[in-house]
Design a protein around this motif. Structure first.
Motif, PDB file in Angstrom:
ATOM      1  N   ARG A  82       7.216   0.291  -0.775  1.00  0.00           N
ATOM      2  CA  ARG A  82       6.198  -0.673  -1.241  1.00  0.00           C
ATOM      3  C   ARG A  82       4.977  -0.643  -0.312  1.00  0.00           C
ATOM      4  NH1 ARG A  82      10.348  -4.177  -2.369  1.00  0.00           N
ATOM      5  NH2 ARG A  82       9.869  -5.520  -0.604  1.00  0.00           N
ATOM      6  N   GLU A  83       5.290  -0.553   1.032  1.00  0.00           N
ATOM      7  CA  GLU A  83       4.208  -0.528   2.014  1.00  0.00           C
ATOM      8  C   GLU A  83       3.330   0.709   1.811  1.00  0.00           C
ATOM      9  OE1 GLU A  83       3.719  -3.076   3.410  1.00  0.00           O
ATOM     10  OE2 GLU A  83       2.652  -2.817   5.298  1.00  0.00           O
ATOM     11  N   ARG A  84       4.050   1.833   1.562  1.00  0.00           N
ATOM     12  CA  ARG A  84       3.305   3.087   1.343  1.00  0.00           C
ATOM     13  C   ARG A  84       2.392   2.951   0.131  1.00  0.00           C
ATOM     14  NH1 ARG A  84       7.655   6.220   2.649  1.00  0.00           N
ATOM     15  NH2 ARG A  84       8.269   6.448   0.467  1.00  0.00           N
ATOM     16  N   GLU A  85       2.989   2.360  -0.879  1.00  0.00           N
ATOM     17  CA  GLU A  85       2.200   2.225  -2.118  1.00  0.00           C
ATOM     18  C   GLU A  85       0.994   1.302  -1.904  1.00  0.00           C
ATOM     19  OE1 GLU A  85       5.947   3.052  -5.011  1.00  0.00           O
ATOM     20  OE2 GLU A  85       5.112   1.019  -4.940  1.00  0.00           O
ATOM     21  N   ARG A  89      -2.861   2.214  -2.322  1.00  0.00           N
ATOM     22  CA  ARG A  89      -3.825   1.428  -3.112  1.00  0.00           C
ATOM     23  C   ARG A  89      -5.061   1.086  -2.278  1.00  0.00           C
ATOM     24  NH1 ARG A  89       0.020  -1.631  -4.992  1.00  0.00           N
ATOM     25  NH2 ARG A  89      -0.508  -3.390  -3.646  1.00  0.00           N
ATOM     26  N   LEU A  90      -4.750   0.677  -1.003  1.00  0.00           N
ATOM     27  CA  LEU A  90      -5.871   0.317  -0.122  1.00  0.00           C
ATOM     28  C   LEU A  90      -6.800   1.504   0.092  1.00  0.00           C
ATOM     29  CD1 LEU A  90      -4.155  -1.868   2.612  1.00  0.00           C
ATOM     30  CD2 LEU A  90      -5.830  -2.585   0.929  1.00  0.00           C
ATOM     31  N   THR A 112     -11.848   4.505  -8.291  1.00  0.00           N
ATOM     32  CA  THR A 112     -12.083   3.678  -7.094  1.00  0.00           C
ATOM     33  C   THR A 112     -13.221   2.695  -7.364  1.00  0.00           C
ATOM     34  OG1 THR A 112     -13.391   5.524  -6.288  1.00  0.00           O
ATOM     35  CG2 THR A 112     -11.234   5.239  -5.298  1.00  0.00           C
ATOM     36  N   LYS A 113     -13.232   1.660  -6.490  1.00  0.00           N
ATOM     37  CA  LYS A 113     -14.205   0.566  -6.681  1.00  0.00           C
ATOM     38  C   LYS A 113     -15.650   1.064  -6.713  1.00  0.00           C
ATOM     39  CE  LYS A 113     -12.381  -3.681  -4.718  1.00  0.00           C
ATOM     40  NZ  LYS A 113     -12.223  -4.325  -3.430  1.00  0.00           N
ATOM     41  N   VAL A 114     -15.940   2.051  -5.852  1.00  0.00           N
ATOM     42  CA  VAL A 114     -17.325   2.538  -5.764  1.00  0.00           C
ATOM     43  C   VAL A 114     -17.814   2.984  -7.130  1.00  0.00           C
ATOM     44  CG1 VAL A 114     -18.791   3.959  -4.287  1.00  0.00           C
ATOM     45  CG2 VAL A 114     -16.360   3.779  -3.787  1.00  0.00           C
TER      46      VAL A 114
END
Ligand code: ADP
Length: 731
Positions: A82-85, A89-90, A112-114
């Motif tokens: 989960r942490e990896r995922e 995502r980050l 991506t947000k950009v």
């Protein structure tokens, strides 16, 4: 024996010869034994069971522990996942790059947000399932979108990444991207879609382009520099051999003049290079002295005047009367900026063109004054694209400039730095083919010296002046000065008009007449003015020409005085004042009259013979006696042996055995009373501010830079030698 008996009777059997109750006893004992055996067996079983229980217990415990560990491992595993995922995502959400994930039908899955920002921040749900063209088309032009789409399809069908650079964005804000398409396949190898990665390389590209430009400019600079240095060297070497082989004194003199010009030019180039390297090393510092603005500008125009005359250009200088006469700052550096702008104006303006310098106060506060200086020419001008570059080091407007006009491309970069250090800015307004105006501001303190007004005490209101010049600027200049000083001034644009005015108004006290005018020239007009018979009427000729060239003819025509162009207010006021018998405003000139130091002896410490020879020859006319030391040790010994013998010491700094600093310190430390007093001036090629400060710290009184300027040496001699004229005031 009891045992025997018991053995004889079977268990439970009563024997007749046994005492009564014996059999019951025996049965009972047998029962007890049996019971005991049974108990022992049971105990054995119990122990076995207990062991089994323990084993089972341990087994259970083991199982339990293993189970828990397994559960923990699994839990930990899913947590890490989960942490990896979360990090994945980050990474995607925070990436400054654009990353798009498309499925195998090239429909959007993720971006991506950009990218969302680039397409106007729609709801992220908007993307899901839309085609590449549909969404990407909101970001890039259709043509680029199509090209990229084709490339992407090619990459997917070839199962191999593809890369392309693309310029995307509006006309004002175009960005350059590297675009990479990476096909994605699952475990089975089947196509799962494609990842599109866009990395903005605009800034890097610009930096690369700038670095390339800088590197090209530097190598151009090196070749220009080589050319620039070789040209005067060629002149020096060539003229020297011509002079040596020519028997004619006149020719030798001509060659020496050219050698002098070339040497000064070479010195200018070297100074520019040194200034620039100081600027780049952040070691460029300004000094602060009181100076007279007009004198500073006069010196600047003196430098370019001969070139102006050679190109028959018109140079006009206007100093606003509201500028404080005395300002405080680094006048040498300020003069360097104006000289550079003015020399460029002369260089880039064709023959007969016009150049003007305006100095006006931009802002006047109590203790400070912002000065605005503009140098305007009617020269070749500079295109907008070139204007953006010329203030950078080594840049010239056109690459052919140095071949055609010479120059290093350093002058404006140095000027910019100087002006910025004086709290100002520099800029250019220009149109190719029409001319340029270079302007700059600096903020300076007002000087503490006397802010004298122009020739106070002259009865100006009684003076009548006529100014005749075909240049309307000059006439305006006279009109303004007349207003400022309060004298009556009429102006005429030519000889004929001037004569009509004299006929109408009667002769004027002072007639300022330009030499070169269309129609009637200054000589003819002067003769006519004199023919009107006014003896008390003085004719003053104004011209950019060398006075000696026209002196004879002018005197015959009745010209009484000569004023050189460009006109400066105090020159004009002085001239009027002297015609009216008043004193002069101008500073005392340093004269090099012979024998002014006869009877005095100085010590010269200098290790290079040719330098000793130059000083000895230059100072010969002064009548000074000069003893020479070839290093610091000799200088100290010679001085220590006869301290009273020397009125002054000129000390080179870099010398073998003992340098000039150490020699000065040792002289100052001598017990003799004169040792502390004797004036010591450095005479050195170390000319930077910190070099001068080091000399002073070592105990020297002053500093003369090499190459040696005779005027400067004379000024220093006058300053320190007893009986010499008072030092020249900066004002
Ligand atoms: P340099 O004159 O030694 O080449 P500068 O830094 O003083 O170096 O000037 C840089 C360039 O700016 C010049 O080479 C020239 O192309 C342009 N320039 C400067 N002044 C003028 C001017 N008055 N008219 C036209 N071009 C000019």
């Amino acid at each position: 024996m009891e045992g025997d008996n018991a053995a004889d009777c079977g268990a439970g059997n009563a024997c007749a010869d046994n005492p009564p109750g014996y059999d019951e006893m025996r049965t009972l004992s047998e029962l007890v034994d049996a019971q005991r055996r049974r108990i022992a067996e049971l105990e054995k079983i119990e122990k076995k069971n207990a062991r089994e229980v323990l084993r089972l217990h341990r087994a259970i415990e083991h199982e339990r522990t293993v189970g828990i560990a397994k559960t923990n491992r699994e839990a930990a595993k899913s947590l890490a996942q989960r942490e990896r995922e979360r990090y994945m995502r980050l990474v995607l959400e925070n990436s400054s790059d654009i990353i798009l994930l498309l499925d195998k039908n090239f429909r959007f899955v993720y971006c991506t947000k950009v990218f969302l920002g680039k397409i106007g921040n729609p709801d992220p749900k908007y993307l899901a399932g839309r085609t590449f063209q549909e969404v990407f088309g909101r970001f890039a032009e259709a043509e680029i979108t199509d090209v990229l789409f084709d490339l992407m399809r090619g990459a997917v069908s070839a199962h191999s990444p593809a890369e392309q650079t693309a310029e995307i964005g509006g006309a004002t804000e175009r960005h350059k991207y590297t675009v990479v398409f990476t096909p994605m396949s699952g475990e089975s190898g089947a196509n799962e879609g494609v990842m599109v990665h866009l990395h903005d390389v605009t800034v890097i590209e610009k930096a690369r382009e700038m670095a390339e430009r800088a590197s090209t400019a530097k190598s151009d600079f090196l070749s220009n520099m080589s050319h620039e240095i070789r040209t005067p060297l060629n002149a020096i070497i060539g003229m020297t051999s011509i002079a040596k082989s020519s028997p004619s004194a006149e020719r030798k003199e001509y060659c020496l003049d050219r050698i002098e010009d070339a040497s000064r030019h070479l010195l200018g180039i070297i100074n520019d290079i040194l200034d620039m390297s100081k600027i780049e090393a952040n070691k460029f510092v300004l000094s602060t002295v009181d100076f007279n603005v007009e004198n500073m500008l006069r010196k600047v125009t003196d430098v370019v005047n001969f070139k102006v005359a050679e190109k028959q250009q018109n140079l006009f200088v206007n100093i606003d009367r509201n500028i404080p006469r005395v300002l405080r700052g680094d006048d040498q550096r300020l003069a360097q900026v104006i000289t550079n702008l003015l020399s460029n104006a002369v260089k880039f303006t064709p023959e007969s063109g016009s150049i003007r310098v305006d100095a006006v106060p931009e802002q006047d506060e109590d203790a400070r004054c912002a000065l605005l200086v503009r140098v305007t020419d009617t020269g070749i001008g500079i295109s907008e694209e070139q204007q953006a570059r010329i203030f950078s080091s080594f840049e010239q407007a056109e690459s052919g400039t140095s071949r055609k006009f010479g120059g290093t491309g350093l002058g404006l970069a140095i000027s910019k730095r100087i002006v910025e250090m004086m709290d100002g800015r520099i800029w250019v307004e220009s149109e190719a083919g029409k001319g340029s105006t270079f302007a700059f501001t600096v903020r300076l303190e007002k000087g503490t010296g006397e802010q004298r007004a122009l020739l106070e005490g002259v009865g100006w209101d009684t003076v009548r002046v006529l100014a005749v010049d075909d240049d309307p600027e000059i006439l305006l200049y006279f009109a303004r000065l007349a207003e400022q000083l309060g004298f009556a001034c009429d102006t005429a644009p030519g000889g004929a008009e001037a004569l009509r005015m004299i006929e109408r108004n009667g002769p004027y006290d002072l007639n300022f007449v330009d030499w070169k005018m269309p129609g009637m020239d200054g000589m003819e007009l002067s003769r006519k003015i004199k023919e009107y018979g006014a003896d008390k009427s003085v004719v003053i000729m104004i011209s950019a020409a060398e006075w000696s060239l026209i002196e004879e003819e002018a005197k015959q025509a009745g010209v009484g005085k000569f004023l050189s162009k460009p006109l400066f207010p105090s020159d004009l006021a002085d001239c009027i004042g002297s015609c009216l018998g008043k004193g002069s405003l101008k500073e005392e000139r340093v004269e090099t009259e012979a024998d002014c130091f006869r009877g005095l002896r100085i010590l010269l410490a200098e290790d290079v013979d040719i330098n000793r020879e130059i000083v000895l020859s230059l100072l010969e006319p002064t009548g000074l006696d000069i003893d020479c030391a070839e290093n610091g040790t000799q200088a100290v010994a010679m001085y220590a042996a006869a301290p009273e013998r020397y009125a002054m010491i000129f000390m080179d700094v870099q010398m073998p055995e003992m340098d000039g600093f150490e020699a000065t310190r040792r002289i100052r430390a001598l017990q003799h009373p004169s040792a502390a007093q004797v004036p010591i001036a450095a005479m050195t090629a170390n000319v930077f501010k910190e070099d001068i400060e080091r000399c002073l710290q070592a105990g020297m009184n002053d500093h003369v830079g090499k190459p040696i300027d005779l005027d400067e040496v004379l000024r220093i001699l006058r300053r320190y030698l007893p009986g010499a004229a008072a030092p020249r005031s900066p004002l």
